[in-house]
Design a protein around this motif. Structure first.
Motif, short mmCIF file in Angstrom:
data_model
loop_
_atom_site.label_atom_id
_atom_site.label_comp_id
_atom_site.label_asym_id
_atom_site.label_seq_id
_atom_site.Cartn_x
_atom_site.Cartn_y
_atom_site.Cartn_z
N TYR A 83 -81.94 24.59 11.73
CA TYR A 83 -83.37 24.88 11.77
C TYR A 83 -83.66 26.38 11.75
O TYR A 83 -84.81 26.79 11.69
N PRO A 113 -84.35 29.64 6.58
CA PRO A 113 -85.73 29.66 6.06
C PRO A 113 -86.01 28.56 5.04
O PRO A 113 -87.14 28.06 4.96
N TRP A 173 -87.47 25.39 6.58
CA TRP A 173 -88.89 25.45 6.92
C TRP A 173 -89.77 25.34 5.67
O TRP A 173 -90.84 24.71 5.70
N GLY A 186 -89.59 21.67 4.58
CA GLY A 186 -90.34 20.87 5.55
C GLY A 186 -91.83 21.05 5.40
O GLY A 186 -92.61 20.09 5.48
N GLY A 187 -92.28 22.28 5.16
CA GLY A 187 -93.71 22.53 4.94
C GLY A 187 -94.21 21.86 3.68
O GLY A 187 -95.33 21.31 3.65
#
Length: 75
Positions: free
Chosen positions: A48, A51, A54, A57-58
């Protein structure tokens, strides 16, 4: 009659003393010396901390949000 009460009371005190001694012995038997092994190394990090995780995931979150908001317009 008074002797029986004294014997009973003495027996209860003795039984309590023996029980507390056994509990104390068990508690001391559980005590272990400090066995500490610390490994300090710098590795790549956790998943996690990357980068790209993220960002992906976004993007998935936004796609799900858009799909759920569009699904409510079917009337």
């Amino acid at each position: 009659m008074n002797i029986v009460k004294n014997v009973t009371k003495s027996f209860r005190v003795l039984a309590a003393f023996v029980a507390m001694s056994l509990v104390s012995t068990i508690a001391f038997a559980q005590d272990k010396g400090a066995d500490v092994n610390i490994k300090v190394t710098k590795e790549d990090g956790n998943w996690y901390a990357q980068p790209w995780v993220w960002i992906v995931g976004g993007a998935v979150f936004l796609l799900l949000l858009v799909a759920l908001m569009r699904g409510n317009n079917n009337k």
